[in-house]
Design a protein around this motif. Structure first.
Motif, PDB file in Angstrom:
ATOM      1  N   ARG A  57       0.836  -1.206   0.000  1.00  0.00           N
ATOM      2  CA  ARG A  57       0.000   0.000   0.000  1.00  0.00           C
ATOM      3  C   ARG A  57       0.862   1.242   0.000  1.00  0.00           C
ATOM      4  N   ARG A  58       0.355   2.267  -0.677  1.00  0.00           N
ATOM      5  CA  ARG A  58       1.093   3.537  -0.783  1.00  0.00           C
ATOM      6  C   ARG A  58       1.217   4.221   0.572  1.00  0.00           C
ATOM      7  N   GLU A  59       0.262   4.023   1.478  1.00  0.00           N
ATOM      8  CA  GLU A  59       0.326   4.659   2.797  1.00  0.00           C
ATOM      9  C   GLU A  59       1.545   4.174   3.583  1.00  0.00           C
ATOM     10  N   PHE A  60       1.839   2.877   3.489  1.00  0.00           N
ATOM     11  CA  PHE A  60       3.007   2.340   4.194  1.00  0.00           C
ATOM     12  C   PHE A  60       4.303   2.880   3.586  1.00  0.00           C
ATOM     13  N   GLN A  61       4.349   2.993   2.262  1.00  0.00           N
ATOM     14  CA  GLN A  61       5.537   3.534   1.609  1.00  0.00           C
ATOM     15  C   GLN A  61       5.779   4.974   2.041  1.00  0.00           C
ATOM     16  N   ALA A  62       4.728   5.788   2.079  1.00  0.00           N
ATOM     17  CA  ALA A  62       4.868   7.181   2.495  1.00  0.00           C
ATOM     18  C   ALA A  62       5.338   7.282   3.943  1.00  0.00           C
ATOM     19  N   THR A  63       4.873   6.369   4.787  1.00  0.00           N
ATOM     20  CA  THR A  63       5.307   6.387   6.190  1.00  0.00           C
ATOM     21  C   THR A  63       6.792   6.066   6.314  1.00  0.00           C
ATOM     22  N   PHE A  64       7.271   5.070   5.567  1.00  0.00           N
ATOM     23  CA  PHE A  64       8.698   4.755   5.596  1.00  0.00           C
ATOM     24  C   PHE A  64       9.531   5.944   5.095  1.00  0.00           C
ATOM     25  N   GLU A  65       9.047   6.645   4.076  1.00  0.00           N
ATOM     26  CA  GLU A  65       9.771   7.808   3.555  1.00  0.00           C
ATOM     27  C   GLU A  65       9.818   8.935   4.585  1.00  0.00           C
ATOM     28  N   ASP A  66       8.713   9.150   5.294  1.00  0.00           N
ATOM     29  CA  ASP A  66       8.715  10.156   6.355  1.00  0.00           C
ATOM     30  C   ASP A  66       9.648   9.753   7.497  1.00  0.00           C
ATOM     31  N   CYS A  67       9.664   8.466   7.805  1.00  0.00           N
ATOM     32  CA  CYS A  67      10.524   7.991   8.893  1.00  0.00           C
ATOM     33  C   CYS A  67      12.002   8.157   8.551  1.00  0.00           C
ATOM     34  N   PHE A  68      12.353   8.066   7.269  1.00  0.00           N
ATOM     35  CA  PHE A  68      13.761   8.260   6.886  1.00  0.00           C
ATOM     36  C   PHE A  68      14.217   9.669   7.269  1.00  0.00           C
ATOM     37  N   ALA A  69      13.420  10.679   6.908  1.00  0.00           N
ATOM     38  CA  ALA A  69      13.795  12.058   7.233  1.00  0.00           C
ATOM     39  C   ALA A  69      13.832  12.278   8.747  1.00  0.00           C
ATOM     40  N   LYS A  70      12.870  11.694   9.461  1.00  0.00           N
ATOM     41  CA  LYS A  70      12.837  11.870  10.917  1.00  0.00           C
ATOM     42  C   LYS A  70      14.016  11.173  11.584  1.00  0.00           C
ATOM     43  N   GLN A  71      14.343   9.971  11.118  1.00  0.00           N
ATOM     44  CA  GLN A  71      15.478   9.242  11.704  1.00  0.00           C
ATOM     45  C   GLN A  71      16.789   9.977  11.450  1.00  0.00           C
ATOM     46  N   TYR A  72      16.941  10.549  10.247  1.00  0.00           N
ATOM     47  CA  TYR A  72      18.181  11.274   9.951  1.00  0.00           C
ATOM     48  C   TYR A  72      18.279  12.556  10.779  1.00  0.00           C
ATOM     49  N   ALA A  73      17.131  13.169  11.063  1.00  0.00           N
ATOM     50  CA  ALA A  73      17.149  14.402  11.855  1.00  0.00           C
ATOM     51  C   ALA A  73      17.581  14.151  13.294  1.00  0.00           C
ATOM     52  N   ILE A  74      17.283  12.966  13.833  1.00  0.00           N
ATOM     53  CA  ILE A  74      17.640  12.654  15.227  1.00  0.00           C
ATOM     54  C   ILE A  74      18.738  11.599  15.297  1.00  0.00           C
ATOM     55  N   ILE A  75      19.511  11.467  14.218  1.00  0.00           N
ATOM     56  CA  ILE A  75      20.493  10.394  14.155  1.00  0.00           C
ATOM     57  C   ILE A  75      21.586  10.561  15.206  1.00  0.00           C
ATOM     58  N   HIS A  76      21.827  11.796  15.654  1.00  0.00           N
ATOM     59  CA  HIS A  76      22.871  12.033  16.654  1.00  0.00           C
ATOM     60  C   HIS A  76      22.473  11.501  18.027  1.00  0.00           C
ATOM     61  N   ARG A  77      21.198  11.175  18.205  1.00  0.00           N
ATOM     62  CA  ARG A  77      20.752  10.629  19.484  1.00  0.00           C
ATOM     63  C   ARG A  77      20.877   9.108  19.557  1.00  0.00           C
ATOM     64  N   LEU A  78      21.085   8.477  18.426  1.00  0.00           N
ATOM     65  CA  LEU A  78      21.114   7.012  18.382  1.00  0.00           C
ATOM     66  C   LEU A  78      22.514   6.478  18.644  1.00  0.00           C
TER      67      LEU A  78
END
Length: 302
Positions: free
Chosen positions: A106-127
């Motif tokens: 489903r396209r909704e799941f694909q869009a969620t993974f794409e949003d999560c990529f940007a969010k994960q990269y934004a907080i990558i210094h916390r991981l």
């Protein structure tokens, strides 16, 4: 009988009002339960247990699709897949295959993974290093199978000022895994696609020689210098390009200065011409006045 009929009607009306009040009370109670977030916690627990108890990604995907999701709860499945993957001690390909399956469904799941990529990269210094490695390899697999768009790379800017040690480690694992999945030739072909160049300007910057040098040295140091061939050619031509750019800017500046000077000289010439015309008119008036005075003196003498 008429009285009995009226009493029955009133009784049924009271029962209907009681039913409506009961329904309203149940709706209010349901709203209160939803606002506590208990349902969301239970949903995440169900998704987690389903993922961890399945034998393979196909079984997990089949079970997860049977879970009844309320409108707006679709992003919870991709989020939990990423979270479970990041918690593992080493990268487990099971999560990458499961994520790719949902991207294809489903396209909704694909869009969620794409949003999560940007969010994960934004907080990558916390991981921690272990978590960011697992997350990077998960997204590398999704990119290699076109589960998510390559446009997600547009949030990355590979310069010394815009990256931290954590983000550089993330980019390192991401591209090394892409090279392993796709091979250097196919990866180069994908990075050279004209329709995707707008998303790679941050990874391969061309705004200054210092940023270009940093990007080239970074990929060379992680063993992927082959994907910087086009950037190396551009780097060799940068002195000539910058000289031409400076010459064009200087010519434009001189042209602007010449236009302002010509405007000033034209204004001066117009003022001088108006001054000369005024002086000629004044001289004409003075001569006419002298002629009139001489004629008056002649008439007096006569």
């Amino acid at each position: 009988e008429g009285g009995e009929g009226g009493a029955a009607a009133s009784g049924s009306g009271e029962e209907e009002s009681d039913d409506e009040e009961e329904q309203q009370r149940q709706q209010q109670q349901q709203d209160i339960e939803d606002e506590t977030g208990t349902n969301l916690v239970n949903l995440r627990r169900t998704i987690y247990l389903t993922i961890m108890s399945s034998l393979d990604f196909e079984e997990a995907g089949h079970k997860l699709m049977k879970i009844q999701l309320a409108p707006g709860q679709e992003p919870e499945i991709p989020i939990m897949i990423i979270e479970c993957c990041s918690q593992e001690k080493t990268f487990v390909r099971y999560y990458a295959l499961l994520g790719a399956r949902f991207c294809m469904l489903r396209r909704e799941f694909q869009a969620t993974f794409e949003d999560c990529f940007a969010k994960q990269y934004a907080i990558i210094h916390r991981l921690e290093t272990n978590k960011l490695r697992n997350v990077a390899k998960l997204f590398a697999h999704l990119l290699s199978v076109d589960g998510i768009s390559w446009g997600v790379l547009g949030c990355i800017r590979l310069t010394e000022e815009d990256t931290t040690s954590s983000s550089r480690i993330f980019i390192k694992y991401l591209f090394q895994e892409l090279s392993e999945y796709m091979g250097l030739v196919k990866l180069n072909q994908r990075l050279a696609e004209p329709s995707l160049q707008q998303y790679f300007t941050g990874i391969f910057p061309a705004d200054s020689m210092a940023n270009m040098r940093f990007s080239i040295n970074f990929f060379t140091s992680i063993g992927l210098g082959g994907i910087t061939d086009r950037q190396r050619e551009l780097y060799k031509q940068m002195p000539r390009i910058m000289a031409e750019r400076r010459a064009a800017e200087e010519a434009a500046r001189k042209a602007a200065g010449g236009n302002s000077n010509s405007g000033g000289s034209s204004g001066g010439s117009s003022s001088s011409s108006s001054g000369s015309s005024s002086s000629s008119s004044s001289s004409g008036s003075s001569s006419s006045s002298s002629d009139s005075s001489s004629s008056d003196s002649d008439s007096d003498s006569g």
